[in-house]
Each structure stands twice: as C-alpha cells, then as structure tokens.
Design a protein around this motif. Structure first.
Motif, PDB file in Angstrom:
ATOM      1  N   SER A  43      17.549   2.553  20.395  1.00  0.00           N
ATOM      2  CA  SER A  43      17.892   2.877  19.019  1.00  0.00           C
ATOM      3  C   SER A  43      17.038   2.110  18.008  1.00  0.00           C
ATOM      4  CB  SER A  43      19.367   2.569  18.782  1.00  0.00           C
ATOM      5  OG  SER A  43      19.652   1.228  19.129  1.00  0.00           O
ATOM      6  N   GLY A  44      16.282   1.093  18.467  1.00  0.00           N
ATOM      7  CA  GLY A  44      15.485   0.299  17.542  1.00  0.00           C
ATOM      8  C   GLY A  44      14.436   1.100  16.790  1.00  0.00           C
ATOM      9  N   ILE A  45      13.917   2.160  17.400  1.00  0.00           N
ATOM     10  CA  ILE A  45      12.894   2.964  16.739  1.00  0.00           C
ATOM     11  C   ILE A  45      13.468   3.711  15.531  1.00  0.00           C
ATOM     12  CG2 ILE A  45      13.285   4.928  18.276  1.00  0.00           C
ATOM     13  CD1 ILE A  45       9.985   3.823  16.588  1.00  0.00           C
ATOM     14  N   PHE A  46      14.784   3.899  15.463  1.00  0.00           N
ATOM     15  CA  PHE A  46      15.414   4.531  14.311  1.00  0.00           C
ATOM     16  C   PHE A  46      15.813   3.511  13.248  1.00  0.00           C
ATOM     17  CE2 PHE A  46      16.696   7.082  18.093  1.00  0.00           C
ATOM     18  CZ  PHE A  46      15.850   8.145  17.856  1.00  0.00           C
ATOM     19  N   ILE A  47      15.658   2.216  13.565  1.00  0.00           N
ATOM     20  CA  ILE A  47      16.083   1.148  12.660  1.00  0.00           C
ATOM     21  C   ILE A  47      14.893   0.430  12.040  1.00  0.00           C
ATOM     22  CG2 ILE A  47      17.479  -0.950  12.466  1.00  0.00           C
ATOM     23  CD1 ILE A  47      18.890  -0.085  15.071  1.00  0.00           C
ATOM     24  N   SER A  48      13.904   0.089  12.881  1.00  0.00           N
ATOM     25  CA  SER A  48      12.843  -0.825  12.474  1.00  0.00           C
ATOM     26  C   SER A  48      11.762  -0.270  11.553  1.00  0.00           C
ATOM     27  CB  SER A  48      12.171  -1.416  13.728  1.00  0.00           C
ATOM     28  OG  SER A  48      13.095  -2.151  14.491  1.00  0.00           O
ATOM     29  N   PRO A  49      11.434   1.043  11.550  1.00  0.00           N
ATOM     30  CA  PRO A  49      10.313   1.502  10.713  1.00  0.00           C
ATOM     31  C   PRO A  49      10.407   1.083   9.255  1.00  0.00           C
ATOM     32  CG  PRO A  49      10.940   3.241  12.212  1.00  0.00           C
ATOM     33  CD  PRO A  49      11.950   2.150  12.396  1.00  0.00           C
ATOM     34  N   LYS A  50      11.600   1.100   8.680  1.00  0.00           N
ATOM     35  CA  LYS A  50      11.758   0.704   7.288  1.00  0.00           C
ATOM     36  C   LYS A  50      11.398  -0.766   7.097  1.00  0.00           C
ATOM     37  CE  LYS A  50      15.239   0.453   3.609  1.00  0.00           C
ATOM     38  NZ  LYS A  50      16.638   0.812   3.231  1.00  0.00           N
ATOM     39  N   GLY A  51      11.877  -1.629   7.984  1.00  0.00           N
ATOM     40  CA  GLY A  51      11.586  -3.054   7.863  1.00  0.00           C
ATOM     41  C   GLY A  51      10.124  -3.368   8.090  1.00  0.00           C
ATOM     42  N   VAL A  52       9.495  -2.685   9.057  1.00  0.00           N
ATOM     43  CA  VAL A  52       8.067  -2.926   9.319  1.00  0.00           C
ATOM     44  C   VAL A  52       7.238  -2.542   8.099  1.00  0.00           C
ATOM     45  CG1 VAL A  52       6.102  -2.238  10.739  1.00  0.00           C
ATOM     46  CG2 VAL A  52       8.320  -2.641  11.811  1.00  0.00           C
ATOM     47  N   LEU A  53       7.504  -1.365   7.514  1.00  0.00           N
ATOM     48  CA  LEU A  53       6.751  -0.919   6.333  1.00  0.00           C
ATOM     49  C   LEU A  53       7.000  -1.840   5.145  1.00  0.00           C
ATOM     50  CD1 LEU A  53       4.961   1.174   4.924  1.00  0.00           C
ATOM     51  CD2 LEU A  53       7.037   2.493   4.451  1.00  0.00           C
ATOM     52  N   GLU A  54       8.221  -2.281   4.979  1.00  0.00           N
ATOM     53  CA  GLU A  54       8.550  -3.140   3.838  1.00  0.00           C
ATOM     54  C   GLU A  54       7.771  -4.439   3.879  1.00  0.00           C
ATOM     55  OE1 GLU A  54      12.528  -5.223   1.824  1.00  0.00           O
ATOM     56  OE2 GLU A  54      12.691  -4.003   3.635  1.00  0.00           O
ATOM     57  N   HIS A  55       7.647  -5.049   5.051  1.00  0.00           N
ATOM     58  CA  HIS A  55       6.943  -6.339   5.162  1.00  0.00           C
ATOM     59  C   HIS A  55       5.435  -6.157   5.296  1.00  0.00           C
ATOM     60  CE1 HIS A  55      10.527  -8.797   5.274  1.00  0.00           C
ATOM     61  NE2 HIS A  55      11.043  -8.055   6.242  1.00  0.00           N
ATOM     62  N   ALA A  56       4.989  -5.067   5.947  1.00  0.00           N
ATOM     63  CA  ALA A  56       3.550  -4.843   6.086  1.00  0.00           C
ATOM     64  C   ALA A  56       2.913  -4.462   4.755  1.00  0.00           C
ATOM     65  CB  ALA A  56       3.285  -3.760   7.130  1.00  0.00           C
ATOM     66  N   PRO A 119      25.309 -10.490  20.328  1.00  0.00           N
ATOM     67  CA  PRO A 119      26.217 -10.001  19.283  1.00  0.00           C
ATOM     68  C   PRO A 119      25.493  -9.445  18.062  1.00  0.00           C
ATOM     69  CG  PRO A 119      26.950 -12.132  20.107  1.00  0.00           C
ATOM     70  CD  PRO A 119      25.600 -11.893  20.674  1.00  0.00           C
ATOM     71  N   THR A 120      24.373 -10.079  17.661  1.00  0.00           N
ATOM     72  CA  THR A 120      23.644  -9.594  16.500  1.00  0.00           C
ATOM     73  C   THR A 120      22.990  -8.250  16.794  1.00  0.00           C
ATOM     74  OG1 THR A 120      23.189 -11.881  15.856  1.00  0.00           O
ATOM     75  CG2 THR A 120      21.887 -10.182  14.795  1.00  0.00           C
ATOM     76  N   THR A 121      22.410  -8.109  17.991  1.00  0.00           N
ATOM     77  CA  THR A 121      21.834  -6.823  18.370  1.00  0.00           C
ATOM     78  C   THR A 121      22.901  -5.738  18.393  1.00  0.00           C
ATOM     79  OG1 THR A 121      20.165  -7.954  19.715  1.00  0.00           O
ATOM     80  CG2 THR A 121      20.510  -5.615  20.144  1.00  0.00           C
ATOM     81  N   LEU A 122      24.053  -6.053  18.949  1.00  0.00           N
ATOM     82  CA  LEU A 122      25.155  -5.092  18.960  1.00  0.00           C
ATOM     83  C   LEU A 122      25.585  -4.726  17.551  1.00  0.00           C
ATOM     84  CD1 LEU A 122      27.305  -6.469  21.911  1.00  0.00           C
ATOM     85  CD2 LEU A 122      26.580  -4.100  21.652  1.00  0.00           C
ATOM     86  N   ALA A 123      25.636  -5.719  16.663  1.00  0.00           N
ATOM     87  CA  ALA A 123      26.036  -5.453  15.283  1.00  0.00           C
ATOM     88  C   ALA A 123      25.038  -4.532  14.584  1.00  0.00           C
ATOM     89  CB  ALA A 123      26.169  -6.770  14.514  1.00  0.00           C
ATOM     90  N   VAL A 124      23.739  -4.768  14.793  1.00  0.00           N
ATOM     91  CA  VAL A 124      22.706  -3.931  14.167  1.00  0.00           C
ATOM     92  C   VAL A 124      22.809  -2.494  14.661  1.00  0.00           C
ATOM     93  CG1 VAL A 124      20.229  -3.538  14.003  1.00  0.00           C
ATOM     94  CG2 VAL A 124      21.127  -5.847  13.748  1.00  0.00           C
ATOM     95  N   ILE A 125      22.962  -2.318  15.968  1.00  0.00           N
ATOM     96  CA  ILE A 125      23.037  -0.960  16.517  1.00  0.00           C
ATOM     97  C   ILE A 125      24.318  -0.268  16.052  1.00  0.00           C
ATOM     98  CG2 ILE A 125      23.064   0.415  18.625  1.00  0.00           C
ATOM     99  CD1 ILE A 125      21.527  -1.808  20.001  1.00  0.00           C
ATOM    100  N   ALA A 228       9.309  -5.034  14.252  1.00  0.00           N
ATOM    101  CA  ALA A 228       8.859  -4.146  15.330  1.00  0.00           C
ATOM    102  C   ALA A 228       9.350  -4.626  16.689  1.00  0.00           C
ATOM    103  CB  ALA A 228       7.329  -4.053  15.321  1.00  0.00           C
ATOM    104  N   SER A 229       9.427  -5.954  16.871  1.00  0.00           N
ATOM    105  CA  SER A 229       9.848  -6.483  18.167  1.00  0.00           C
ATOM    106  C   SER A 229      11.273  -6.085  18.502  1.00  0.00           C
ATOM    107  CB  SER A 229       9.719  -8.007  18.184  1.00  0.00           C
ATOM    108  OG  SER A 229      10.695  -8.614  17.340  1.00  0.00           O
ATOM    109  N   PHE A 230      12.093  -5.813  17.477  1.00  0.00           N
ATOM    110  CA  PHE A 230      13.460  -5.366  17.746  1.00  0.00           C
ATOM    111  C   PHE A 230      13.447  -4.013  18.463  1.00  0.00           C
ATOM    112  CE2 PHE A 230      17.402  -3.174  16.637  1.00  0.00           C
ATOM    113  CZ  PHE A 230      18.334  -4.118  17.013  1.00  0.00           C
ATOM    114  N   ALA A 231      12.524  -3.135  18.073  1.00  0.00           N
ATOM    115  CA  ALA A 231      12.423  -1.831  18.740  1.00  0.00           C
ATOM    116  C   ALA A 231      11.863  -1.963  20.152  1.00  0.00           C
ATOM    117  CB  ALA A 231      11.545  -0.891  17.917  1.00  0.00           C
TER     118      ALA A 231
END
Length: 500
Positions: A43-56, A119-125, A228-231
């Motif tokens: 599910s990380g690929i549906f979460i991380s793109p926004k964060g990667v673009l924001e910081h990059a 727990p944090t990974t579970l919370a994010v997903i 990105a590492s989260f994905a």
C-alpha cells in the motif's frame, strides 16, 4: 556386460537427478522472485508519491528518487542475503543483531520495532484505508479527522479479532486482498501509458519536470528518500526463506537481481502515470492520489480505484498485524519481553496477547499522528535498524572471518550502503530534528528498560510475584498457554561458533 548395463543405468540415474535438481532450482528462483515482489509491493505506493514530490520539489527529481531508492534496496538485500544464510535463525534483524552485538542492541531494535516501526506502519496504512474509503463521500474537501480515525480504528480492531480467531482466516484474507493492489497498479500503469501515447505528458517534459517549486537542499532530498523507503519497505523479508532455498548462493542473488528492478520499474511507471494526468499541484493537493487519478481518467468506472486501493490497504494491515505479533512472540520467547506475549490460545494457536499489544499501540499512534509525519518517523527508525544490521555484517566479517558464508558479497556493497545510510540519516535529522529525534529518544528509553527488566536478575520477590499475578490473569482472560517447545529453535545459531 552386467557391469556395463549397471554403469549405464547409474549414468541415467545421475542425469535424471541432475534434471530434477535443475528443475527445483528454477522453481525456487521463480518462487523467490514472486515472494520478494509480493512483500515489497504494498500500500506504500498509494501513500508515498505525495511526500516524495513534496520534499523533492520537482517531478524529475522525485522520479530519480524512486529509481535510486530501488538501487539502495538492492544493496541492502544482498547484505541481508549473506546474513540470512550465515545466521540461519528466524527473527530477521532482531536475531542477527542479538547474535552479533549482544542482548542490549538486539533489545533496542526489538523495543523500537514494537513501540515505533510496526505500530506506526499499521497506523499509516489504516489511515490510508480510511481516506480512500471516505474520499468519494467528500469529493470537494478532506474527510473529517474523527471519521478517518474512527474508521481506521474499527479496521484495526476487526483484523485483530480475525488474527486472534484463526490463522487460516488471516492467511486467506491476505491471499484474497493481494489481488486488490495488483489490480490497482496494473490499471494505473495501463491508463497512464494510454495517456502518454495520446500526448498528455506535459509535466514529464525535461523543461517542466525539473522546474523546482523551491530551492532543493540535501536535507529535503533525504526526506524524499525516507518517504520512498516506506513504499519499498519489505525488501529485507527476502532473507527469511534462505533456510529453505535450493542452492541459495545462486538463487538468492538471482531473485534480488530480477525482483527489485521489476518493483522499481512498477513504482516508477506508476508515478509517471500519475504525472500523465495530474499536475504536481493537483497531486500535492490530493489526499488520495489514486482516487483523484481515477476521477480524472476513468469516468463512470472511477469507483474501481478507491475500492482497489482499499482492498490493498486492508490486506496490508492484516499482513503487518500478522508479522508484528510474531516479532513480539519471538522477543518474549527469548526473554526480552514479558512471557505472556510468548503464549498462544489453547485452541486456535494464535498469539492473542502479542496481537492485543500491537493493536493497542497502533490505536494510540492513530490518535496522535499525521500520515506523512508518521512516514518520516517510521522510515528514520527503519533505516537506523537497517544500518545497524548491515554494520553487524562488517563486524562479523572481522570478528569471525572463518565462518562459513554460502553467500559472500563484496565489501563495497555494505560500505556503499552505510555511506548512503549515514548521509541520509544525518541530513534527515538535521531537516526534521523533532520527528527523527523523538524516534531516537524512544529507542534509547529501552536502555533502562533492558537493564531493569532483562539484565537485572536478582529482583525483589514482590516484583516476581506481581509479574506472575499479571501473567496468570492474562492467561485466564486470553485463554493462552506456552506452546510446546521446539528444541530445534533453541540450538546454537552456528555449529562453527566454538571453533572460530
């Protein structure tokens, strides 16, 4: 003549055995490739793109981060492959670090995993699941804060109940809901390629792709890598099956060389597909990127996207609950956590106390964190544990040079990974001192806990009586007992330890 016939028959048997062995090797290679891709793609690929673009800060740099992230995963996977066949014991990072550096370092890694990483990974997903389910009901605004938290909590509680009730139910849910993420990714990539063929790729032109919204800095790029590492998280699961691999020296590197480039290609193509239909501003404004993508391109079939992503995240929560509870179980069995967590249900054989601890920690984090900050939080601790584990590989090379290593990577591989690791963590800590520093503080709180709870053996009798009373009450409430001991798991890690 009889001797000649016997010789021919023996030669035929040797050839048949060779063909069977080659067949098993081939099947193992294919299995490992699917195993690694199935664990990384989530599910990380549906979460991380926004964060990667924001910081990059730009489309082009974000795509570079996705490609380089896959390369870093390949380096780490090779190091873990060597550790996996050198120290053949379940438990992954925790077992390796405990064997190499001793109980304290192993406990700190376990402590941070139980309190932070899982727990944090579970919370994010879970938050992603609730956002994708609720987004169609709130098309013009963000879903309410309480609604997302409530739905995420209900999802975690339901899947905890499923895992407590039956291992078979949990594994069937995982098998069925894996189809959701594959369907969503295939649909996104295919539709994106159709858009590109129609000429809709303005945001991907070099002149616009590297147009920065803000001046890039090393610290922000480091945070983009953390997102990105989260994905990509899950690449270290590949070495968990090394004990069951035919010719691991050949098959494990082969699986890494095939699977991780394929995952990197899928992730990069998914992001390219996003940018074929959305401007960077639209992607950053979206709370559910795949839903926005579906609304723009799928028309009346846009409902497919939120359902597919919801299925993917639902299966992801189930998988992480299953894995994290087993880590608690393993740590308790080693004496690093309360023994109650090493008990299983008398009839269902499920680790109910460990599952309840993971569920409670997840719900607490759900109430206090925001998705992208939580990703920085967990990714920093993840990379910290990866670096410590790979540093253990170098230490083991020096401490026990004669240890049998079926896989032995070049020294340049762990050194290159650790250089990147040091730069990434250093600049991440500089850019987000509160988020990253808090994770380190929580990890270090395990030091007094270790010395008081594990190292200190001569505690007052009242403490032991209190622990026994709590354990007894927990056993009655959860109806759990110690599992039958497997002597094979209590044997030394390597037979050559005494001879090195």
């Amino acid at each position: 003549v009889p001797h000649s016939v016997a010789s021919q028959r023996k030669c035929l048997q040797v050839e048949e055995h060779g063909r069977q062995r080659k067949s098993r090797v081939c099947k193992q290679s294919i299995y490992l490739c699917f195993f690694s891709k199935g664990n990384i793609i989530g599910s990380g690929i549906f979460i991380s793109p926004k964060g990667v673009l924001e910081h990059a800060g730009s489309v082009g740099l974000s795509l570079i981060v996705w490609v380089c992230g896959g390369g870093i995963c390949a380096l780490g996977s090779l190091c873990y492959a060597e550790l996996g066949v050198t120290i053949p014991k379940s438990g992954g990072d925790y077992s390796y670090v405990t064997e190499i550096f001793g109980g304290l370092v192993g406990f700190l890694l376990l402590w941070s995993a139980v309190l932070i990483m899982y727990p944090t990974t579970l919370a994010v997903i879970a938050l992603t699941f609730s956002n994708y389910v609720l987004q169609p009901a709130f098309p013009d605004c963000l879903p309410p804060y309480i609604a997302t938290r409530l739905l995420a909590t209900i999802c975690v509680l339901f899947l905890t109940w499923v895992n407590c009730s039956s291992v078979r139910w949990a594994t069937r849910i995982q098998d069925v809901f894996t189809v959701g993420k594959l369907l969503a990714l295939v649909l996104i990539i295919v539709v994106g390629l159709i858009q590109i063929c129609r000429g809709h790729y303005d945001a991907l032109r070099p002149s616009e792709a590297f147009e920065f919204r803000q001046d890039p800095s090393v610290g922000q790029i480091a945070l983009a890598f953390l997102q990105a590492s989260f994905a990509y998280s899950g690449w270290n699961f590949l070495n968990y099956v090394t004990e069951e691999v035919v010719e691991p020296r050949k098959n494990l590197p082969r699986a890494i060389y095939i699977s991780i480039p394929l995952v990197t290609l899928v992730y990069t193509m998914t992001n390219i597909a996003y940018f074929s239909s959305m401007s960077p501003e639209e992607l950053l404004a979206s709370n559910a990127v795949a839903v926005t993508f579906g609304e723009k391109l799928l028309g009346m079939f846009s409902w497919v996207m939120p359902i597919s992503v919801a299925l993917s995240t639902f299966g992801g929560i189930n998988g992480y609950l299953f894995t994290s509870s087993r880590l608690c179980f393993s740590g308790a069995r080693e004496g690093h956590l309360p023994y109650l967590l090493a008990m299983i249900h008398l009839k269902n054989c499920t680790p109910i106390p460990a599952l309840l601890v993971c569920c409670f920690a997840t719900i607490v984090i759900l109430c206090i964190g925001e998705t992208h900050n939580l990703i920085n939080y967990v990714s920093f601790i993840n990379y910290l544990s990866y670096g410590v584990t790979i540093a253990g590989l170098l230490y083991l090379r020096k401490k026990r040079p004669n240890l049998v290593r079926p896989i032995k990577v070049s020294m340049l591989v762990p050194i290159a990974y650790l250089v990147f690791w040091a730069v990434l963590l250093g600049f991440s800590l500089y850019s987000e001192p509160v988020v990253c520093g808090l994770g380190m503080v929580i990890m270090l709180t395990g030091v007094p806990v270790y010395f008081v709870g594990v190292h200190w053996k001569d505690k007052p009798k009242c403490v032991y009586r209190l622990v026994e009373r709590v354990t007894y009450i927990g056993q009655k409430v959860c109806y759990v007992v110690f599992p039958q001991e497997d002597l094979s798991e209590t044997e030394p890690l390597t037979s050559s330890k005494a001879t090195d």
